[in-house]
Design a protein around this motif. Structure first.
Motif, PDB file in Angstrom:
ATOM      1  N   ARG A  48      -4.134  28.504 -33.490  1.00 37.30           N
ATOM      2  CA  ARG A  48      -4.077  27.680 -32.283  1.00 37.30           C
ATOM      3  C   ARG A  48      -5.273  26.742 -32.119  1.00 37.30           C
ATOM      4  O   ARG A  48      -5.244  25.836 -31.297  1.00 37.30           O
ATOM      5  CB  ARG A  48      -3.957  28.579 -31.060  1.00 37.30           C
ATOM      6  N   CYS A  69     -12.317  24.468 -23.135  1.00 36.43           N
ATOM      7  CA  CYS A  69     -12.018  23.049 -23.322  1.00 36.43           C
ATOM      8  C   CYS A  69     -13.251  22.233 -22.971  1.00 36.43           C
ATOM      9  O   CYS A  69     -14.053  22.624 -22.115  1.00 36.43           O
ATOM     10  CB  CYS A  69     -10.848  22.639 -22.444  1.00 36.43           C
ATOM     11  N   GLN A  75      -7.657  25.599 -16.666  1.00 32.86           N
ATOM     12  CA  GLN A  75      -6.230  25.301 -16.815  1.00 32.86           C
ATOM     13  C   GLN A  75      -5.948  24.576 -18.133  1.00 32.86           C
ATOM     14  O   GLN A  75      -4.883  24.755 -18.723  1.00 32.86           O
ATOM     15  CB  GLN A  75      -5.710  24.474 -15.632  1.00 32.86           C
ATOM     16  N   ASP A  76      -6.899  23.788 -18.606  1.00 32.87           N
ATOM     17  CA  ASP A  76      -6.704  23.087 -19.882  1.00 32.87           C
ATOM     18  C   ASP A  76      -6.667  24.063 -21.058  1.00 32.87           C
ATOM     19  O   ASP A  76      -5.858  23.909 -21.965  1.00 32.87           O
ATOM     20  CB  ASP A  76      -7.801  22.040 -20.092  1.00 32.87           C
ATOM     21  N   GLN A  78      -5.681  27.070 -20.915  1.00 33.72           N
ATOM     22  CA  GLN A  78      -4.413  27.792 -20.787  1.00 33.72           C
ATOM     23  C   GLN A  78      -3.258  27.015 -21.430  1.00 33.72           C
ATOM     24  O   GLN A  78      -2.311  27.612 -21.920  1.00 33.72           O
ATOM     25  CB  GLN A  78      -4.099  28.067 -19.310  1.00 33.72           C
ATOM     26  N   LYS A  79      -3.355  25.708 -21.440  1.00 36.90           N
ATOM     27  CA  LYS A  79      -2.321  24.878 -22.065  1.00 36.90           C
ATOM     28  C   LYS A  79      -2.320  25.043 -23.586  1.00 36.90           C
ATOM     29  O   LYS A  79      -1.314  24.804 -24.230  1.00 36.90           O
ATOM     30  CB  LYS A  79      -2.532  23.410 -21.714  1.00 36.90           C
ATOM     31  N   ARG A  80      -3.444  25.468 -24.156  1.00 38.71           N
ATOM     32  CA  ARG A  80      -3.554  25.599 -25.609  1.00 38.71           C
ATOM     33  C   ARG A  80      -3.367  27.012 -26.118  1.00 38.71           C
ATOM     34  O   ARG A  80      -2.920  27.229 -27.239  1.00 38.71           O
ATOM     35  CB  ARG A  80      -4.937  25.095 -26.068  1.00 38.71           C
ATOM     36  N   HIS A  82      -1.445  29.514 -25.624  1.00 40.66           N
ATOM     37  CA  HIS A  82      -0.141  30.138 -25.878  1.00 40.66           C
ATOM     38  C   HIS A  82       0.738  29.334 -26.838  1.00 40.66           C
ATOM     39  O   HIS A  82       1.883  29.694 -27.066  1.00 40.66           O
ATOM     40  CB  HIS A  82       0.592  30.363 -24.560  1.00 40.66           C
ATOM     41  N   LEU A  83       0.191  28.274 -27.395  1.00 41.00           N
ATOM     42  CA  LEU A  83       0.984  27.413 -28.283  1.00 41.00           C
ATOM     43  C   LEU A  83       1.240  28.065 -29.645  1.00 41.00           C
ATOM     44  O   LEU A  83       0.350  28.704 -30.203  1.00 41.00           O
ATOM     45  CB  LEU A  83       0.265  26.080 -28.525  1.00 41.00           C
ATOM     46  N   ARG A  88       2.677  20.569 -31.623  1.00 39.00           N
ATOM     47  CA  ARG A  88       2.023  20.605 -30.303  1.00 39.00           C
ATOM     48  C   ARG A  88       0.550  21.007 -30.435  1.00 39.00           C
ATOM     49  O   ARG A  88      -0.316  20.477 -29.750  1.00 39.00           O
ATOM     50  CB  ARG A  88       2.740  21.575 -29.351  1.00 39.00           C
ATOM     51  N   LEU A  92      -2.385  18.621 -29.101  1.00 41.82           N
ATOM     52  CA  LEU A  92      -3.306  19.075 -28.054  1.00 41.82           C
ATOM     53  C   LEU A  92      -4.723  19.314 -28.574  1.00 41.82           C
ATOM     54  O   LEU A  92      -5.672  19.270 -27.789  1.00 41.82           O
ATOM     55  CB  LEU A  92      -2.759  20.313 -27.355  1.00 41.82           C
ATOM     56  N   LEU A  96      -6.863  17.818 -25.851  1.00 45.50           N
ATOM     57  CA  LEU A  96      -7.657  18.820 -25.135  1.00 45.50           C
ATOM     58  C   LEU A  96      -8.564  19.554 -26.122  1.00 45.50           C
ATOM     59  O   LEU A  96      -8.381  20.736 -26.405  1.00 45.50           O
ATOM     60  CB  LEU A  96      -6.735  19.824 -24.429  1.00 45.50           C
TER      61      LEU A  96
END
Length: 140
Positions: A48, A69, A75-76, A78-80, A82-83, A88, A92, A96
């Motif tokens: 990731r 990040c 929150q940023d 968190q966007k990465r 779980h990818l 993607r 990201l 990010l």
């Protein structure tokens, strides 16, 4: 080790203090150009964060740190975190970007020996890796 609340009078000179970062705690295990990023729960985050893996390949050792990040926005990250989709992840990693804040090197020996060993590592050419500074006066 998790953070623990205390007061300035609780401080003993044998303790080191560091700024609290809000990200994903990982152990970065780096040997012979191979890198693994493992979370506290055992989750493998290696795939990731390709930008971290690429820079960590240059180092040997096991480093305890926090992935954050560059925006310092939880929150940023968190966007990465779980990818799983490679496209993607690639997108990201540019949108990010992250930094691994290293606060310890895991090896046998006394804390002072670990800190000295960690401080011999030169991360200055790394965009995505930094040492987290510490103090011994409680004013991290």
């Amino acid at each position: 080790m998790l953070c623990k609340t205390g007061t300035i009078k609780d401080i003993e000179r044998k303790w080191l203090f560091q700024e609290k970062k809000d990200g994903i705690r990982v152990l970065a295990v780096c040997f012979n150009g191979n890198v693994k990023l493992k979370g506290r729960s055992g989750v493998d985050y290696t795939h990731r964060f390709p930008e971290l893996v690429e820079e960590l390949k240059k180092f040997e050792g096991s480093f305890d740190g926090e992935i954050c990040c560059l925006s310092d926005n939880f929150q940023d990250i968190q966007k990465r975190v779980h990818l799983d989709n490679p496209l993607r992840i690639k997108i990201l990693s540019k949108e990010l970007p992250v930094k691994l804040w290293i606060f310890d090197m895991i090896e046998t020996g006394k804390l002072s020996e670990r800190i000295r060993t960690l401080n011999t590592r030169d991360f200055s050419a790394c965009r995505h890796i930094s040492l987290l500074h510490y103090t011994n006066d409680g004013m991290a």
